[in-house]
Scaffold this motif. Sequence first.
Motif, short mmCIF file in Angstrom:
data_model
loop_
_atom_site.label_atom_id
_atom_site.label_comp_id
_atom_site.label_asym_id
_atom_site.label_seq_id
_atom_site.Cartn_x
_atom_site.Cartn_y
_atom_site.Cartn_z
N ASP A 12 12.78 16.63 -8.91
CA ASP A 12 13.81 17.65 -9.06
C ASP A 12 13.25 19.00 -8.63
O ASP A 12 12.04 19.22 -8.68
CB ASP A 12 14.28 17.75 -10.51
N VAL A 13 14.14 19.88 -8.22
CA VAL A 13 13.75 21.23 -7.82
C VAL A 13 14.40 22.23 -8.77
O VAL A 13 15.54 22.06 -9.18
CB VAL A 13 14.15 21.52 -6.35
N SER A 14 13.64 23.24 -9.14
CA SER A 14 14.14 24.36 -9.93
C SER A 14 13.64 25.63 -9.28
O SER A 14 12.68 25.59 -8.50
CB SER A 14 13.64 24.29 -11.37
N GLY A 15 14.24 26.75 -9.63
CA GLY A 15 13.77 28.00 -9.07
C GLY A 15 14.74 29.14 -9.26
O GLY A 15 15.68 29.05 -10.05
N MET A 16 14.50 30.20 -8.50
CA MET A 16 15.29 31.42 -8.67
C MET A 16 15.28 32.23 -7.38
O MET A 16 14.28 32.26 -6.67
CB MET A 16 14.70 32.25 -9.80
N ALA A 62 7.47 29.70 -16.82
CA ALA A 62 6.73 29.36 -18.03
C ALA A 62 7.51 28.40 -18.92
O ALA A 62 6.93 27.52 -19.56
CB ALA A 62 6.38 30.64 -18.80
N GLU A 63 8.83 28.53 -18.94
CA GLU A 63 9.66 27.62 -19.73
C GLU A 63 9.57 26.18 -19.23
O GLU A 63 9.79 25.24 -19.98
CB GLU A 63 11.11 28.09 -19.76
N TYR A 64 9.27 26.01 -17.95
CA TYR A 64 9.06 24.67 -17.38
C TYR A 64 7.63 24.19 -17.63
O TYR A 64 7.27 23.10 -17.21
CB TYR A 64 9.35 24.67 -15.89
N GLY A 65 6.81 25.01 -18.24
CA GLY A 65 5.44 24.62 -18.53
C GLY A 65 4.42 25.19 -17.57
O GLY A 65 3.24 24.91 -17.68
N GLY A 66 4.90 25.98 -16.60
CA GLY A 66 3.99 26.62 -15.66
C GLY A 66 3.30 25.61 -14.75
O GLY A 66 3.75 24.47 -14.61
N PRO A 67 2.19 26.02 -14.16
CA PRO A 67 1.55 25.20 -13.13
C PRO A 67 1.06 23.83 -13.61
O PRO A 67 0.99 22.90 -12.84
CB PRO A 67 0.38 26.06 -12.65
N ARG A 68 0.76 23.69 -14.89
CA ARG A 68 0.25 22.40 -15.37
C ARG A 68 1.34 21.34 -15.49
O ARG A 68 1.05 20.15 -15.60
CB ARG A 68 -0.49 22.58 -16.69
N CYS A 69 2.62 21.76 -15.45
CA CYS A 69 3.72 20.81 -15.65
C CYS A 69 4.59 20.61 -14.41
O CYS A 69 5.58 19.88 -14.47
CB CYS A 69 4.59 21.29 -16.81
N LEU A 72 11.41 35.67 -13.35
CA LEU A 72 10.95 34.43 -12.73
C LEU A 72 9.75 33.88 -13.47
O LEU A 72 9.65 32.68 -13.73
CB LEU A 72 10.61 34.66 -11.25
N ARG A 73 8.83 34.75 -13.86
CA ARG A 73 7.64 34.29 -14.61
C ARG A 73 8.05 33.62 -15.93
O ARG A 73 7.50 32.59 -16.31
CB ARG A 73 6.71 35.47 -14.89
N ARG A 74 9.02 34.21 -16.61
CA ARG A 74 9.50 33.62 -17.86
C ARG A 74 10.12 32.24 -17.62
O ARG A 74 9.85 31.28 -18.35
CB ARG A 74 10.52 34.53 -18.54
N GLU A 75 10.96 32.17 -16.60
CA GLU A 75 11.63 30.90 -16.28
C GLU A 75 10.60 29.82 -15.92
O GLU A 75 10.68 28.68 -16.39
CB GLU A 75 12.60 31.11 -15.10
N VAL A 88 10.71 28.29 -5.60
CA VAL A 88 11.03 26.98 -6.17
C VAL A 88 9.79 26.28 -6.68
O VAL A 88 8.67 26.57 -6.24
CB VAL A 88 11.75 26.07 -5.15
N TRP A 89 10.02 25.33 -7.59
CA TRP A 89 8.96 24.44 -8.06
C TRP A 89 9.57 23.07 -8.27
O TRP A 89 10.78 22.91 -8.38
CB TRP A 89 8.28 24.96 -9.33
N PHE A 90 8.71 22.07 -8.30
CA PHE A 90 9.16 20.68 -8.31
C PHE A 90 8.61 19.97 -9.54
O PHE A 90 7.47 20.17 -9.94
CB PHE A 90 8.68 19.99 -7.03
N HIS A 91 9.46 19.15 -10.13
CA HIS A 91 9.08 18.42 -11.34
C HIS A 91 9.74 17.07 -11.37
O HIS A 91 10.61 16.78 -10.59
CB HIS A 91 9.40 19.24 -12.61
#
Length: 150
Positions: A4-8, A79-86, A74-77, A147-150
Motif C-alpha cells: 500500500d502507498v500512503s503520503g501527503m 510517525a503515525e505509520y511508525g516511521g522508517p522502521r515500519c 508530514l512528519r507527524r503523519e 510517499v511511503w510504502f507499507h
Amino acid sequence: MSTDVSGMIECRPGARLWGPDDEETVWEAGIDLMLLNSGNAYDGLACLFGIRNYFGFRPLAEGRGFPEDASEGLRREFAEYGGPRCVHGTTWLTWAELEATDWQETDASGTRSRASAAGTGTAWGRVWSVMRVLGEIHRAENVRLVVWFH
C-alpha cells in the motif's frame, strides 16, 4: 502480501513570496494522499516509484528517501505509520517533474504507457489535479508528493 502507498502533498508558499532560500520558506502540509487516491495499482506504483516494478518502467522517483525539510504535518503523519522502521521505502516527486514527464513512455514490453498506469485517467488523476492547482499558485517546483510504502 500486498503493498500500500500512503503520503501527503506539500507546498512551499513562502518560496513564491520570499524565494526558496529564505528562512521563512518552509514546506507546509497540504492534503493526505488517502483523501485523493484510494488505489494501489502496481503498474502505477512501478511507473512512478519503482515499487513492484515487474513491468519494467523507468521510475520517475525511486528511493529518494524521506525529505530532510519535510513539514511538521508530514512528519507527524509519517510517525503515525511508525516511521522508517515500519515502512519499506519513502520517496518524493515534485509537480515540476510530473509536468516534464513523457506520459507516452512505455514499460519494458512497450505495451503499457505511463499515462495508462498513472496518468490523469487513473486514480492518480485526482492527485495530479490538486498538485496542478497548487503549482499554479505556488510554482511547480514548490509542490511535491511525499510517499511511503507499507
